[in-house]
Design a protein around this motif. Structure first.
Motif, short mmCIF file in Angstrom:
data_model
loop_
_atom_site.label_atom_id
_atom_site.label_comp_id
_atom_site.label_asym_id
_atom_site.label_seq_id
_atom_site.Cartn_x
_atom_site.Cartn_y
_atom_site.Cartn_z
N GLN A 145 -29.81 4.35 10.65
CA GLN A 145 -29.87 2.89 10.83
C GLN A 145 -29.47 2.52 12.26
O GLN A 145 -30.11 1.70 12.89
CB GLN A 145 -28.93 2.24 9.80
N SER A 146 -28.42 3.15 12.78
CA SER A 146 -27.96 2.80 14.12
C SER A 146 -28.78 3.50 15.20
O SER A 146 -28.78 3.08 16.35
CB SER A 146 -26.49 3.17 14.28
N ALA A 147 -29.52 4.56 14.82
CA ALA A 147 -30.32 5.37 15.76
C ALA A 147 -29.52 5.68 17.03
O ALA A 147 -30.05 5.62 18.14
CB ALA A 147 -31.64 4.68 16.11
N LEU A 165 -37.30 9.83 7.11
CA LEU A 165 -36.66 8.70 6.44
C LEU A 165 -36.26 7.72 7.54
O LEU A 165 -35.45 8.06 8.41
CB LEU A 165 -35.40 9.18 5.70
N TYR A 166 -36.86 6.56 7.55
CA TYR A 166 -36.55 5.55 8.55
C TYR A 166 -35.59 4.54 7.93
O TYR A 166 -35.94 3.88 6.95
CB TYR A 166 -37.81 4.77 8.95
N ASP A 167 -34.40 4.43 8.48
CA ASP A 167 -33.45 3.44 7.94
C ASP A 167 -33.43 2.23 8.87
O ASP A 167 -32.88 2.30 9.97
CB ASP A 167 -32.06 4.07 7.81
N GLU A 168 -34.05 1.16 8.44
CA GLU A 168 -34.14 -0.09 9.23
C GLU A 168 -34.66 0.17 10.64
O GLU A 168 -33.97 -0.14 11.62
CB GLU A 168 -32.76 -0.77 9.31
N PRO A 169 -35.88 0.68 10.76
CA PRO A 169 -36.36 1.07 12.10
C PRO A 169 -36.60 -0.10 13.04
O PRO A 169 -36.66 0.10 14.25
CB PRO A 169 -37.68 1.80 11.80
N THR A 170 -36.74 -1.32 12.51
CA THR A 170 -37.08 -2.44 13.40
C THR A 170 -36.00 -3.50 13.49
O THR A 170 -36.17 -4.50 14.19
CB THR A 170 -38.41 -3.11 12.95
N THR A 198 -36.34 -1.10 4.83
CA THR A 198 -36.46 -2.23 5.76
C THR A 198 -36.17 -3.57 5.09
O THR A 198 -36.35 -3.74 3.89
CB THR A 198 -37.86 -2.24 6.41
N HIS A 199 -35.69 -4.50 5.91
CA HIS A 199 -35.57 -5.90 5.49
C HIS A 199 -36.76 -6.67 5.98
O HIS A 199 -36.93 -7.85 5.66
CB HIS A 199 -34.34 -6.54 6.15
#
Ligand SMILES: Nc1ncnc2c1ncn2[C@@H]1O[C@H](COP(=O)(O)OP(=O)(O)OP(=O)(O)O)[C@@H](O)[C@H]1O
Ligand SMILES: [Mg+2]
Length: 263
Positions: free
Chosen positions: A93-95, A170-175, A205-206
Motif C-alpha cells: 500500500q505504501s510502495a 497483488l496491488y494494494d491501493e495502487p492509485t 482499491t477504493h
C-alpha cells in the motif's frame, strides 16, 4: 472467459481470521483464475490488506484454507514461503522505496536478495533496465527516490515488483494519493502488464474508476465475507444497496456501509 470451468490459481475457502476480539474474516471464499484481473473492494478496515497478507503468509489464518497452485499457505516452510513471494509479488500500500538507495538499487533489491547466487550483476542490471522501461522510467536508475514525483515513485515500486517476473501481482491501493493523470497511467500499466505479460492480478482499491477500468471481475467484501462478486457490468447493474452505495459514493440517510452490509 470460461472462468468457472477453469481451475483457480488461488483459492480461499472458509477462511476465518480474528485479531483478539476483532473478527476480520468469518468464512471468506474467493477464487482467482489464471490471467485475470480481480479487484477487491470494501470499506477501510474491512480486511483487504489482511487478505493479501494472508495469501503470501505474512499473516496466518485461524481456520479454513488458502491455496496457491493447490498448495496450502499456512503450512509452508520458510523456503516455500520465500519461493511463494517470488511467484506472488505484493505491491505494498505504501510502495515504500528505500530513500538512501538509488532507483536502480531499489529495483534490484529483491533480485539481489533472492537470486544473489544465481544471477550475475549484468543480468540483474539488464532486468532492472527492462523493468524501468516497462513502467516508463528508463534513464532514472541513478536518481534518488526524493527526486521522483509521487507518480514516478509508485511506478518505481511497480518496476521493483516486475523485476521479479512474478506469476501474480497483488496491488494494494495502487492509485491512492495520485492525481488523475498518474492514476490513468497506473491503470494503463496494470492493463498492459496483464495483457502483455499474462500476469494474474489482484487489485485492492477504493478507486471505482480503477476497478471498472482494469477488472475482469470485481469483488466486494462485507462483514467478513464476500458480499458480491461479478463482472464490471454486473456491478454497474446490480441494485444491491451496499454495492450501489459504494459504487456511487452515496451516503444513505441514517446508514453506514457497515450497517448496510448483510450477515
Ligand atoms: N497485524 C495486525 N494486528 C492486529 N490487527 C490488525 C493487524 N492487521 C490488521 N489488523 C486489523 O484488521 C482489520 C483489517 O485491516 P486491513 O488493513 O486489512 O484493512 P483494509 O481493508 O486494508 O483498510 P484500508 O482500506 O484502510 O487499507 C483492521 O481492523 C485492522 O486494525
Ligand atoms: Mg489496506
Amino acid at each position: 472467459m470460461a472462468e468457472n470451468a477453469a481451475k483457480p490459481i488461488i483459492s480461499f475457502r472458509g477462511v476465518k481470521k480474528s485479531f483478539g476480539d476483532k473478527v476480520v474474516y468469518d468464512g471468506l471464499d474467493v477464487d482467482v483464475f489464471r490471467g485475470e484481473t480481480l479487484s477487491v473492494l470494501g470499506p477501510s478496515g474491512c480486511g483487504k490488506s489482511v487478505m493479501l497478507k494472508m495469501l503470501i503468509g505474512l499473516i496466518g489464518y485461524d481456520e479454513g484454507s488458502i491455496t496457491f497452485d493447490g498448495r496450502e499457505v499456512n503450512v509452508m516452510s520458510r523456503d516455500d514461503l520465500s519461493q511463494l513471494r517470488v511467484r506472488i509479488a505484493y505491491l505494498f500500500q505504501s510502495a515504500a522505496l528505500f530513500d538512501s538507495m538509488t532507483v536502480e538499487d531499489n529495483v534490484a533489491y529483491g533480485l539481489r536478495e533472492r537470486f544473489w547466487n544465481t544471477m550475475s550483476d549484468d543480468a540483474i542490471r539488464a532486468r532492472v533496465e527492462k523493468s524501468l522501461a516497462r513502467v516508463g522510467l528508463e534513464g532514472t536508475g541513478s536518481m534518488m527516490p526524493a527526486d521522483l514525483s509521487g507518480g514516478m515513485r509508485k511506478r518505481a515500486g511497480l518496476a521493483r515488483t516486475l523485476a521479479l517476473e512474478p506469476d501474480v501481482i497483488l496491488y494494494d491501493e495502487p492509485t491512492t494519493g495520485l492525481d488523475p493523470i498518474n492514476t490513468a497511467r497506473i491503470n494503463a500499466l496494470i492493463l498492459t502488464i496483464q495483457k502483455e505479460l499474462g500476469i494474474t492480478s489482484v487489485v485492492v482499491t477504493h478507486d471505482m474508476g480503477t476497478a471498472f477500468h482494469v477488472s475482469n471481475r470485481m469483488l466486494m467484501l462485507g462483514r467478513g465475507r464476500v458480499h458480491f462478486v461479478g463482472s464490471p457490468e454486473e456491478f454497474h447493474k446490480t441494485r444491491d444497496p451496499y454495492v450501489r452505495a459504494f459504487v456511487e459514493g452515496k451516503v444513505i440517510e441514517g446508514t453506514t456501509l457497515q450497517s448496510l452490509a448483510p450477515h
